[in-house]
Enzyme design. Sequence first.
Site, PDB file in Angstrom:
ATOM      1  N   LEU A 119       0.818  -1.216   0.000  1.00 27.90           N
ATOM      2  CA  LEU A 119       0.000   0.000   0.000  1.00 27.90           C
ATOM      3  C   LEU A 119       0.851   1.266   0.000  1.00 27.90           C
ATOM      4  O   LEU A 119       0.374   2.322  -0.411  1.00 27.90           O
ATOM      5  CB  LEU A 119      -0.946   0.007   1.203  1.00 27.90           C
ATOM      6  CG  LEU A 119      -2.134  -0.941   1.090  1.00 27.90           C
ATOM      7  CD1 LEU A 119      -2.936  -0.939   2.388  1.00 27.90           C
ATOM      8  CD2 LEU A 119      -3.022  -0.578  -0.087  1.00 27.90           C
ATOM      9  N   HIS A 125      -8.700  -8.496   3.491  1.00 31.39           N
ATOM     10  CA  HIS A 125      -7.540  -7.611   3.422  1.00 31.39           C
ATOM     11  C   HIS A 125      -6.709  -7.836   2.156  1.00 31.39           C
ATOM     12  O   HIS A 125      -6.201  -6.891   1.565  1.00 31.39           O
ATOM     13  CB  HIS A 125      -6.672  -7.784   4.674  1.00 31.39           C
ATOM     14  CG  HIS A 125      -5.589  -6.788   4.806  1.00 31.39           C
ATOM     15  ND1 HIS A 125      -5.829  -5.452   5.032  1.00 31.39           N
ATOM     16  CD2 HIS A 125      -4.241  -6.918   4.717  1.00 31.39           C
ATOM     17  CE1 HIS A 125      -4.686  -4.797   5.091  1.00 31.39           C
ATOM     18  NE2 HIS A 125      -3.699  -5.664   4.894  1.00 31.39           N
ATOM     19  N   ARG A 165       7.425 -17.610  -8.742  1.00 34.60           N
ATOM     20  CA  ARG A 165       7.348 -16.469  -9.646  1.00 34.60           C
ATOM     21  C   ARG A 165       8.417 -15.398  -9.401  1.00 34.60           C
ATOM     22  O   ARG A 165       8.643 -14.545 -10.239  1.00 34.60           O
ATOM     23  CB  ARG A 165       5.963 -15.829  -9.527  1.00 34.60           C
ATOM     24  CG  ARG A 165       4.886 -16.689 -10.128  1.00 34.60           C
ATOM     25  CD  ARG A 165       3.488 -16.275  -9.655  1.00 34.60           C
ATOM     26  NE  ARG A 165       2.446 -17.051 -10.318  1.00 34.60           N
ATOM     27  CZ  ARG A 165       2.148 -18.309 -10.051  1.00 34.60           C
ATOM     28  NH1 ARG A 165       2.811 -18.959  -9.126  1.00 34.60           N
ATOM     29  NH2 ARG A 165       1.193 -18.938 -10.704  1.00 34.60           N
ATOM     30  N   ILE A 202       0.156 -12.039  -0.284  1.00 31.61           N
ATOM     31  CA  ILE A 202      -0.263 -13.441  -0.199  1.00 31.61           C
ATOM     32  C   ILE A 202      -1.651 -13.504   0.434  1.00 31.61           C
ATOM     33  O   ILE A 202      -1.881 -12.904   1.492  1.00 31.61           O
ATOM     34  CB  ILE A 202       0.748 -14.275   0.615  1.00 31.61           C
ATOM     35  CG1 ILE A 202       2.135 -14.209  -0.046  1.00 31.61           C
ATOM     36  CG2 ILE A 202       0.273 -15.727   0.742  1.00 31.61           C
ATOM     37  CD1 ILE A 202       3.240 -14.861   0.763  1.00 31.61           C
TER      38      ILE A 202
END
Length: 158
Positions: free
Chosen positions: A65, A96, A135, A90
Amino acid sequence: MLIAEQGALDATDPRLNGKKLTIGIVQARFNTDITNALAEACRTELLALGVAETNITLVQVPGALEVPVALQSLADNLKYDALIALGCIIRGETYHFELVANESGAGVSRVGLDYKVPIANAILTVENIAQAVARQTDKGRDAARAAVEMANLLESIA
């Protein structure tokens, strides 16, 4: 004049020449093992594409954020040809995850559009740590390549 072409670019393609570019990276520290791996893969690829070490700025923020406001601060400097957002969100058991993923993504996009600076968004949004680990390297490299290609594209359009 060729504007778009399908498929991945070869590293020798002039659109991936980073020799004259200055790149800013904002890395979220939350899920540090993943974001450190993203940052290392990204930095390594930028160097391989010719971006000088002295032309790479890395700043860290607490989480995803906070990434957009740091990108905005870098964009205010007007010295970066492209920016890169790195992070890892995650999924947990609450809403959230969606809030952080949606708001950070929207903020990253807004900064890019407001400042007309390309931003490669490599903030991973995954279900679990295994997906993130799978990834982290490829997405770090992909972000570097996207940033360099887009910086060169915008320069050619201007």
